[in-house]
Design a protein around this motif. Structure first.
Motif, PDB file in Angstrom:
ATOM      1  N   THR B  40      45.778  36.043   8.782  1.00 59.58           N
ATOM      2  CA  THR B  40      46.613  35.255   9.743  1.00 59.58           C
ATOM      3  C   THR B  40      48.165  34.956  10.231  1.00 59.58           C
ATOM      4  OG1 THR B  40      43.693  35.664  10.681  1.00 59.58           O
ATOM      5  CG2 THR B  40      45.444  35.310  12.263  1.00 59.58           C
ATOM      6  N   PRO B  41      47.889  33.539   9.668  1.00 67.79           N
ATOM      7  CA  PRO B  41      49.528  33.001   9.999  1.00 67.79           C
ATOM      8  C   PRO B  41      50.168  33.982   8.646  1.00 67.79           C
ATOM      9  CG  PRO B  41      47.602  31.698   8.804  1.00 67.79           C
ATOM     10  CD  PRO B  41      46.648  32.993   8.974  1.00 67.79           C
ATOM     11  N   ILE B  42      50.124  33.734   7.700  1.00 68.66           N
ATOM     12  CA  ILE B  42      50.807  35.093   6.682  1.00 68.66           C
ATOM     13  C   ILE B  42      51.135  37.006   8.007  1.00 68.66           C
ATOM     14  CG2 ILE B  42      50.877  36.757   4.567  1.00 68.66           C
ATOM     15  CD1 ILE B  42      48.822  34.178   2.896  1.00 68.66           C
ATOM     16  N   LEU B  43      49.988  37.227   8.106  1.00 71.05           N
ATOM     17  CA  LEU B  43      50.638  38.275   8.602  1.00 71.05           C
ATOM     18  C   LEU B  43      51.403  37.983   9.642  1.00 71.05           C
ATOM     19  CD1 LEU B  43      46.963  40.276   9.395  1.00 71.05           C
ATOM     20  CD2 LEU B  43      48.930  40.874   7.692  1.00 71.05           C
ATOM     21  N   PHE B  44      51.597  36.619  11.525  1.00 71.66           N
ATOM     22  CA  PHE B  44      52.362  36.570  11.723  1.00 71.66           C
ATOM     23  C   PHE B  44      53.330  36.445  11.609  1.00 71.66           C
ATOM     24  CE2 PHE B  44      48.943  33.161  13.514  1.00 71.66           C
ATOM     25  CZ  PHE B  44      48.217  34.229  14.203  1.00 71.66           C
ATOM     26  N   PHE B  45      54.190  35.520   9.979  1.00 64.14           N
ATOM     27  CA  PHE B  45      55.305  35.611   9.224  1.00 64.14           C
ATOM     28  C   PHE B  45      55.854  36.999   9.050  1.00 64.14           C
ATOM     29  CE2 PHE B  45      53.515  31.504   6.972  1.00 64.14           C
ATOM     30  CZ  PHE B  45      53.678  30.411   8.323  1.00 64.14           C
ATOM     31  N   ILE B  46      55.088  37.949   8.299  1.00 67.71           N
ATOM     32  CA  ILE B  46      55.681  39.438   8.513  1.00 67.71           C
ATOM     33  C   ILE B  46      55.756  39.814   9.806  1.00 67.71           C
ATOM     34  CG2 ILE B  46      54.862  39.194   6.022  1.00 67.71           C
ATOM     35  CD1 ILE B  46      52.888  41.024   7.054  1.00 67.71           C
ATOM     36  N   GLY B  47      55.629  39.484  10.677  1.00 67.13           N
ATOM     37  CA  GLY B  47      56.122  40.307  12.355  1.00 67.13           C
ATOM     38  C   GLY B  47      55.070  40.572  12.551  1.00 67.13           C
ATOM     39  N   ILE B  48      53.791  40.594  12.384  1.00 72.36           N
ATOM     40  CA  ILE B  48      53.070  41.350  13.045  1.00 72.36           C
ATOM     41  C   ILE B  48      52.563  40.806  14.591  1.00 72.36           C
ATOM     42  CG2 ILE B  48      50.703  42.611  12.861  1.00 72.36           C
ATOM     43  CD1 ILE B  48      51.828  43.753  10.656  1.00 72.36           C
ATOM     44  N   PRO B  49      52.397  41.673  15.882  1.00 72.21           N
ATOM     45  CA  PRO B  49      52.057  40.633  16.808  1.00 72.21           C
ATOM     46  C   PRO B  49      50.515  39.391  16.686  1.00 72.21           C
ATOM     47  CG  PRO B  49      52.331  42.783  17.539  1.00 72.21           C
ATOM     48  CD  PRO B  49      52.515  42.274  16.288  1.00 72.21           C
ATOM     49  N   PRO B  50      51.410  38.407  17.195  1.00 78.10           N
ATOM     50  CA  PRO B  50      49.985  37.493  16.946  1.00 78.10           C
ATOM     51  C   PRO B  50      47.993  37.635  17.662  1.00 78.10           C
ATOM     52  CG  PRO B  50      51.530  36.260  17.559  1.00 78.10           C
ATOM     53  CD  PRO B  50      52.271  37.456  17.896  1.00 78.10           C
ATOM     54  N   ALA B  51      48.188  38.887  18.136  1.00 80.98           N
ATOM     55  CA  ALA B  51      47.274  39.375  18.944  1.00 80.98           C
ATOM     56  C   ALA B  51      46.702  40.401  17.765  1.00 80.98           C
ATOM     57  CB  ALA B  51      47.836  39.842  20.983  1.00 80.98           C
ATOM     58  N   VAL B  52      47.196  41.126  17.589  1.00 80.46           N
ATOM     59  CA  VAL B  52      47.233  42.492  16.813  1.00 80.46           C
ATOM     60  C   VAL B  52      46.446  41.713  15.594  1.00 80.46           C
ATOM     61  CG1 VAL B  52      47.942  44.017  15.624  1.00 80.46           C
ATOM     62  CG2 VAL B  52      48.232  44.469  17.671  1.00 80.46           C
ATOM     63  N   ALA B  53      47.167  40.526  15.203  1.00 82.89           N
ATOM     64  CA  ALA B  53      46.392  39.960  14.138  1.00 82.89           C
ATOM     65  C   ALA B  53      45.099  38.963  13.984  1.00 82.89           C
ATOM     66  CB  ALA B  53      47.737  39.403  13.330  1.00 82.89           C
ATOM     67  N   VAL B  54      45.762  38.597  14.997  1.00 85.21           N
ATOM     68  CA  VAL B  54      44.057  37.836  14.709  1.00 85.21           C
ATOM     69  C   VAL B  54      42.546  38.953  14.980  1.00 85.21           C
ATOM     70  CG1 VAL B  54      42.709  37.038  16.760  1.00 85.21           C
ATOM     71  CG2 VAL B  54      44.548  36.220  16.316  1.00 85.21           C
ATOM     72  N   SER B  55      42.868  40.096  16.133  1.00 84.15           N
ATOM     73  CA  SER B  55      42.220  40.930  15.831  1.00 84.15           C
ATOM     74  C   SER B  55      41.521  41.885  14.891  1.00 84.15           C
ATOM     75  CB  SER B  55      42.269  42.060  17.206  1.00 84.15           C
ATOM     76  OG  SER B  55      42.586  41.304  18.281  1.00 84.15           O
ATOM     77  N   THR B  56      42.392  42.631  13.910  1.00 83.05           N
ATOM     78  CA  THR B  56      42.498  42.697  13.003  1.00 83.05           C
ATOM     79  C   THR B  56      41.658  41.471  12.124  1.00 83.05           C
ATOM     80  OG1 THR B  56      44.457  44.203  13.571  1.00 83.05           O
ATOM     81  CG2 THR B  56      43.863  44.585  11.243  1.00 83.05           C
ATOM     82  N   GLU B  57      42.320  40.960  11.945  1.00 84.36           N
ATOM     83  CA  GLU B  57      41.310  39.846  10.500  1.00 84.36           C
ATOM     84  C   GLU B  57      40.119  39.755  11.112  1.00 84.36           C
ATOM     85  OE1 GLU B  57      42.748  39.724   7.787  1.00 84.36           O
ATOM     86  OE2 GLU B  57      40.839  38.249   7.165  1.00 84.36           O
ATOM     87  N   ALA B  58      39.779  40.025  12.034  1.00 90.34           N
ATOM     88  CA  ALA B  58      38.598  39.382  12.855  1.00 90.34           C
ATOM     89  C   ALA B  58      37.340  40.577  12.252  1.00 90.34           C
ATOM     90  CB  ALA B  58      37.825  39.798  14.156  1.00 90.34           C
ATOM     91  N   ASN B  59      38.027  42.304  12.133  1.00 93.24           N
ATOM     92  CA  ASN B  59      37.433  43.989  11.500  1.00 93.24           C
ATOM     93  C   ASN B  59      37.218  43.419  10.075  1.00 93.24           C
ATOM     94  OD1 ASN B  59      36.325  45.533  11.818  1.00 93.24           O
ATOM     95  ND2 ASN B  59      38.452  46.684  11.221  1.00 93.24           N
ATOM     96  N   GLN B  60      38.192  42.838   9.124  1.00 91.39           N
ATOM     97  CA  GLN B  60      38.347  42.830   7.858  1.00 91.39           C
ATOM     98  C   GLN B  60      37.416  41.646   7.153  1.00 91.39           C
ATOM     99  OE1 GLN B  60      39.835  42.941   4.882  1.00 91.39           O
ATOM    100  NE2 GLN B  60      39.949  40.646   4.128  1.00 91.39           N
ATOM    101  N   ILE B  61      37.029  40.431   7.906  1.00 93.32           N
ATOM    102  CA  ILE B  61      36.571  39.490   7.815  1.00 93.32           C
ATOM    103  C   ILE B  61      34.654  40.015   7.961  1.00 93.32           C
ATOM    104  CG2 ILE B  61      35.567  37.453   8.284  1.00 93.32           C
ATOM    105  CD1 ILE B  61      38.308  36.105   9.684  1.00 93.32           C
ATOM    106  N   VAL B  62      34.086  40.763   8.657  1.00 98.79           N
ATOM    107  CA  VAL B  62      33.092  41.763   8.749  1.00 98.79           C
ATOM    108  C   VAL B  62      33.021  42.251   7.602  1.00 98.79           C
ATOM    109  CG1 VAL B  62      31.985  43.807   9.881  1.00 98.79           C
ATOM    110  CG2 VAL B  62      33.059  41.881  11.176  1.00 98.79           C
ATOM    111  N   ALA B  63      33.917  43.118   6.473  1.00104.29           N
ATOM    112  CA  ALA B  63      33.607  43.298   5.185  1.00104.29           C
ATOM    113  C   ALA B  63      33.390  42.448   4.191  1.00104.29           C
ATOM    114  CB  ALA B  63      34.909  45.012   5.123  1.00104.29           C
ATOM    115  N   SER B  64      34.453  41.122   4.214  1.00103.92           N
ATOM    116  CA  SER B  64      34.211  40.298   3.384  1.00103.92           C
ATOM    117  C   SER B  64      33.340  39.466   3.243  1.00103.92           C
ATOM    118  CB  SER B  64      35.516  39.325   3.319  1.00103.92           C
ATOM    119  OG  SER B  64      35.444  38.711   4.336  1.00103.92           O
ATOM    120  N   SER B  65      32.141  39.085   4.719  1.00 99.08           N
ATOM    121  CA  SER B  65      31.816  38.354   4.631  1.00 99.08           C
ATOM    122  C   SER B  65      30.103  40.318   4.554  1.00 99.08           C
ATOM    123  CB  SER B  65      31.107  37.959   6.279  1.00 99.08           C
ATOM    124  OG  SER B  65      31.753  37.376   6.796  1.00 99.08           O
ATOM    125  N   VAL B  66      30.178  40.620   4.845  1.00102.79           N
ATOM    126  CA  VAL B  66      28.603  41.366   4.125  1.00102.79           C
ATOM    127  C   VAL B  66      28.770  41.512   2.788  1.00102.79           C
ATOM    128  CG1 VAL B  66      28.021  43.924   4.092  1.00102.79           C
ATOM    129  CG2 VAL B  66      29.044  43.021   6.067  1.00102.79           C
TER     130      VAL B  66
END
Lengths: 256, 305
Positions: B40-66
């Motif tokens: 998530t912080p890396i996404l901030f650094f490359i300019g993804i709006p924090p709100a989008v970074a946080v929400s999208t990463e949540a979705n990605q975590i679903v996959a890795s946790s499954v």
């Protein structure tokens, strides 16, 4: 020739108009077009160039200059200001510029001050200084208002959305002109107005305006609409994709 | 190489995103940590709006946790009743978190709060990880480390609504896991992390769960909490970017596979020190950004009307 006659009568009409109104209805002794009327923002979009070109009527002979303005959709731009609170810089104040366009650029054959009077710039609303940029705040002093306005222009320029310098319009002959408009990857979507002006003796003598539409297209547009129109279903689908991907990688992982 | 992200409304280099996803995936495969708190912080650094970074990463975590939980499930290392109690708390917490997120977004303070949370948590985790790994490294040099007590009895064990958790060999108040789940849920929603770095130590030290079931059970909770976060963020804030999500998924899957292979061959303790230093580095970078006077005090409000 018919065209010369038209042009002559147009000039007369123009003179009349100028005498009685500061409005922007001018004769059309400029004929212009765009290389594309529609800019689709597709999945591969990383900015694009649009060729703005046209011809001026040379009948009332030479020495006309051309100005082209590009004004993006006005949906309002919000600017925030940071202040230091307990050692940390936080957004403490904000102002909404309701009539600020989301994009602005101007192009001319010569520097504006050489070809047109400031008064004329103002009445024809040419140039970034002439945009009706006012905060919806209402309580700012003129100095503060100016500071915010400059902050807006500066930040929009950093985001490649405003051009405060005037770009070059190239004359290909004494009739044909062209200029390239670059739209960056972050252009706002909506209807843009491209204004073409011919200028002579410090005055606008001809004008034409034309819309340019920028909109999301293809898969990206579909995803955006879906996410905004059926947000719950969109969320569920995102989750399902993630679950399937997670399961698939588990299966692949177990085998290896 | 460029791909337009329809929700973030910007164009990014997709090779870069997949590469970053893979790099973080390698780290999580090597150390068994969820990658959210780095990605998530890396996404901030490359300019993804924090709100989008946080929400999208949540979705990605679903996959890795499954994919993570399935392995633990097969070995029977998931305490389901405990997972359910944690999940109930997590549902309430993450729902609260998304609402809080929405209010902060409205106030223009969401970026600040996300970043402050990161500075605090990364500082704590990085610091603890560094101390722990240095100690462990030293103890490897000296032989015969002392064995710790499983858990001590405190006032916590006097709380009402006691429940029996067979797999965890615990008879404790359900309020405690409920509260822990809630707290982790709030953090997860605001920071776009699974919260394993809070959940796992809390389960070990506060609940006194045996280490064997901790990871599987925490993944179980994280899946459901992150599903809730993704759907709620998509519904309330429209900040889940599925195109970005899929790129991260691809990178993460590749990275986790590589990481698990590399990790088994390398010396863990020295690498753990490196990971700790990296976490602290991200923390310092985020912290400095907040403290150093920005070049321009004014900024455009992202997506703000």
């Amino acid at each position: 020739m018919n065209r010369q006659l038209f042009s002559l009568s147009a000039s007369v009409a123009f003179a009349f108009l100028l005498m009685f109104s500061p409005a922007k209805t001018f004769s059309a002794d400029v004929v212009a077009d765009l290389s594309k009327r529609l800019v689709p923002i597709t999945t591969g979009f990383s900015g694009t160039d649009v060729l703005l070109f046209g011809a001026i009527d040379p009948s009332d002979n030479q020495d006309k200059d051309v100005i082209v303005t590009v004004k993006g959709p006005t949906e309002g731009v919000r600017i925030r200001k940071k202040d230091r609170v307990a050692g940390v810089w936080i957004n403490s104040n904000s102002a909404l510029f309701k009539s600020a366009p989301g994009f602005y650029a101007a192009f001319a054959t010569k520097p504006l001050e050489e070809i047109i009077s400031p008064l004329e710039l103002e009445s024809a609303e040419i140039g970034i200084e002439q945009l009706p940029l006012k905060t919806a705040h209402g309580r700012f002093s003129p100095n503060l208002e100016l500071e915010w306005r400059q902050a807006l222009a500066r930040n929009m320029e950093t985001a490649s959305l405003y051009r405060t310098d005037v770009g070059q319009v190239t004359m290909l002959s004494d009739q044909l002109f062209r200029t390239d408009l670059h739209l960056p990857a972050n252009v706002p979507t909506g209807t843009y107005t491209i204004g073409f002006y011919t200028v002579k003796d410090n005055r606008v003598v001809g004008a034409q305006s034309m819309p340019l539409i920028v909109r999301k297209a293809g898969l990206g547009a579909w995803i955006y609409d879906f996410a905004h129109h059926s947000p719950a279903l969109y969320g569920i689908i995102c989750v399902l994709i993630a679950i399937v991907a997670g399961y698939a990688s588990y299966i692949a992982f177990r085998r290896s | 190489m460029q791909i337009y992200l329809p929700i973030a409304e910007m164009s990014v280099n997709f090779v870069l995103i997949i590469g970053l996803g893979a790099a973080v995936g390698i780290l999580s495969g090597m150390f068994g940590v969820g990658g959210g708190f780095l990605m998530t912080p890396i996404l901030f650094f490359i300019g993804i709006p924090p709100a989008v970074a946080v929400s999208t990463e949540a979705n990605q975590i679903v996959a890795s946790s499954v994919s993570g939980v399935l392995a633990h499930w097969r070995r029977g290392n998931v305490d389901i009743p405990m997972g359910i109690v944690l999940t109930i708390g997590g549902f309430l917490g993450s729902t609260t978190g998304v609402q809080l997120f929405s209010i902060l977004k409205e106030l223009g303070q969401v970026d600040l709060v996300i970043k402050l949370c990161y500075v605090v948590f990364l500082g704590i985790i990085g610091g603890l990880m560094l101390i722990e790994s240095i100690n462990a490294w030293r103890q490897q040099q000296k032989a015969g480390a002392k064995r710790k007590k499983l858990h001590t009895h405190t006032w916590i064990h006097g709380l009402p609504f006691k429940m029996r958790f067979r797999k965890s060999k615990l008879y404790i108040s359900a309020l405690l896991p409920l509260f822990i789940g809630f707290f982790v849920g709030v953090i997860a929603a605001i920071m776009g992390v699974g919260g394993g770095f809070v959940l796992v130590p809390a389960m070990i030290y506060l609940l006194g769960m045996p280490t064997v079931v901790v990871v599987g059970t925490s993944l179980f909770q994280i899946i459901f909490v992150m599903i809730n976060v993704t759907i709620q963020q998509a519904y309330t804030n429209q900040t889940v970017d599925i195109v970005l999500g899929i790129l991260l998924l691809i990178g993460g899957v590749i990275g986790a596979q590589l990481g698990a292979k590399v990790g088994s061959r390398l010396k863990a303790e020295q690498l753990r020190i490196l990971l700790a230093l990296m976490v602290l580095g991200v923390c310092v970078k985020l912290g400095l950004d907040l403290v150093i006077q920005p070049a321009d005090l004014f900024s455009l409000s992202q997506g703000g009307h």
